[in-house]
Design a protein around this motif. Structure first.
Motif, mmCIF file in Angstrom:
data_model
loop_
_atom_site.group_PDB
_atom_site.id
_atom_site.type_symbol
_atom_site.label_atom_id
_atom_site.label_comp_id
_atom_site.label_asym_id
_atom_site.label_seq_id
_atom_site.Cartn_x
_atom_site.Cartn_y
_atom_site.Cartn_z
ATOM 1 N N LEU A 25 0.820 -1.217 0.000
ATOM 2 C CA LEU A 25 0.000 0.000 0.000
ATOM 3 C C LEU A 25 0.853 1.265 0.000
ATOM 4 O O LEU A 25 0.482 2.267 -0.622
ATOM 5 C CB LEU A 25 -0.978 -0.005 1.173
ATOM 6 N N ALA A 26 1.994 1.238 0.653
ATOM 7 C CA ALA A 26 2.891 2.398 0.631
ATOM 8 C C ALA A 26 3.446 2.605 -0.775
ATOM 9 O O ALA A 26 3.527 3.733 -1.265
ATOM 10 C CB ALA A 26 4.030 2.214 1.638
ATOM 11 N N LYS A 29 0.778 4.024 -3.034
ATOM 12 C CA LYS A 29 0.616 5.464 -2.800
ATOM 13 C C LYS A 29 1.672 6.237 -3.586
ATOM 14 O O LYS A 29 1.383 7.273 -4.183
ATOM 15 C CB LYS A 29 0.723 5.773 -1.306
ATOM 16 N N ARG A 30 2.889 5.733 -3.612
ATOM 17 C CA ARG A 30 3.953 6.383 -4.385
ATOM 18 C C ARG A 30 3.612 6.370 -5.873
ATOM 19 O O ARG A 30 3.791 7.358 -6.570
ATOM 20 C CB ARG A 30 5.290 5.709 -4.126
ATOM 21 N N ASP A 32 0.674 6.377 -7.109
ATOM 22 C CA ASP A 32 -0.405 7.338 -7.320
ATOM 23 C C ASP A 32 0.152 8.741 -7.587
ATOM 24 O O ASP A 32 -0.431 9.505 -8.339
ATOM 25 C CB ASP A 32 -1.344 7.350 -6.111
ATOM 26 N N ARG A 33 1.284 9.046 -6.985
ATOM 27 C CA ARG A 33 1.905 10.358 -7.199
ATOM 28 C C ARG A 33 2.639 10.439 -8.539
ATOM 29 O O ARG A 33 2.836 11.535 -9.055
ATOM 30 C CB ARG A 33 2.881 10.676 -6.065
ATOM 31 N N LEU A 57 -5.912 7.304 -6.487
ATOM 32 C CA LEU A 57 -6.070 6.447 -5.317
ATOM 33 C C LEU A 57 -6.813 7.226 -4.235
ATOM 34 O O LEU A 57 -6.580 8.422 -4.060
ATOM 35 C CB LEU A 57 -4.680 6.047 -4.816
ATOM 36 N N THR A 58 -7.711 6.562 -3.515
ATOM 37 C CA THR A 58 -8.397 7.232 -2.409
ATOM 38 C C THR A 58 -7.386 7.485 -1.286
ATOM 39 O O THR A 58 -6.392 6.763 -1.160
ATOM 40 C CB THR A 58 -9.579 6.400 -1.877
ATOM 41 N N PRO A 59 -7.625 8.488 -0.452
ATOM 42 C CA PRO A 59 -6.664 8.814 0.616
ATOM 43 C C PRO A 59 -6.379 7.648 1.566
ATOM 44 O O PRO A 59 -5.271 7.528 2.076
ATOM 45 C CB PRO A 59 -7.331 9.983 1.355
ATOM 46 N N ASP A 60 -7.361 6.771 1.789
ATOM 47 C CA ASP A 60 -7.133 5.632 2.683
ATOM 48 C C ASP A 60 -6.448 4.459 1.974
ATOM 49 O O ASP A 60 -6.201 3.428 2.582
ATOM 50 C CB ASP A 60 -8.443 5.169 3.327
ATOM 51 N N ARG A 61 -6.160 4.616 0.699
ATOM 52 C CA ARG A 61 -5.494 3.602 -0.137
ATOM 53 C C ARG A 61 -6.297 2.304 -0.248
ATOM 54 O O ARG A 61 -5.752 1.262 -0.552
ATOM 55 C CB ARG A 61 -4.076 3.311 0.370
#
Length: 166
Positions: A25-26, A29-30, A32-33, A57-61
């Protein structure tokens, strides 16, 4: 996401799959950026259909957002069968990709976001990432889709697989 140039000595391509230890998930998130598009896979009558979508990606991933006109095959397919998969990768279309590219395969259930407050919040999130699509995202003919992630695979170094499940 730009990767460093491959060294002159190339490592061998693995011939077997190995288990990875990536914090999925981390890393997602990367991605997504740094990544803007994903391939969405839907089905209808046992026939696969793949589409390129702009995602966020939603903020809660825990979910992936995208927009689509309601008059598309992908939308009709998701109404008939909400199980979808998505691929997000960082390949650069070079031979270095075999060992350096990473990919995510996301499995989940898609639904249209209909609740007004949620739609407004998610549309804003998607439009911030893709400002050129803001008019499209806000159009009354556009469906805002949320894919709730059930399972996510991270694949790196050609055959190193790490799995995350909800």
């Amino acid at each position: 996401m730009k990767r460093a140039k491959a060294s002159r000595t190339r490592a061998a391509i693995p011939v077997t799959t190995s288990r990875g230890t990536v914090p999925v998930l981390a890393r997602l998130k990367r991605f997504d950026r740094t990544q803007r598009h994903a391939v969405l896979a839907t089905t209808s009558n046992d026939r696969p259909h793949a589409s390129l979508v702009a995602f966020a990606l939603t903020p809660d991933r825990q979910g992936v957002l995208f927009a689509t006109p309601r008059r598309t095959r992908k939308y009709r397919n998701m109404i008939g069968n909400n199980r979808v998969s998505m691929v997000i990768d960082n390949r650069e279309n070079s031979s270095a990709d075999y060992l350096e590219a990473e990919a995510f395969t996301i499995f989940g259930k898609a639904r249209e976001v209909l609740q007004r407050q949620a739609r407004k919040r998610y549309a804003s999130l998607l439009s911030r990432k893709h400002p050129d699509l803001a008019g499209f995202v806000g159009a009354p003919t556009t469906a805002l889709i949320l894919v709730k992630i059930d399972r996510c695979l991270h694949i790196g170094r050609f055959q190193t697989v790490t799995e995350w499940k909800a």
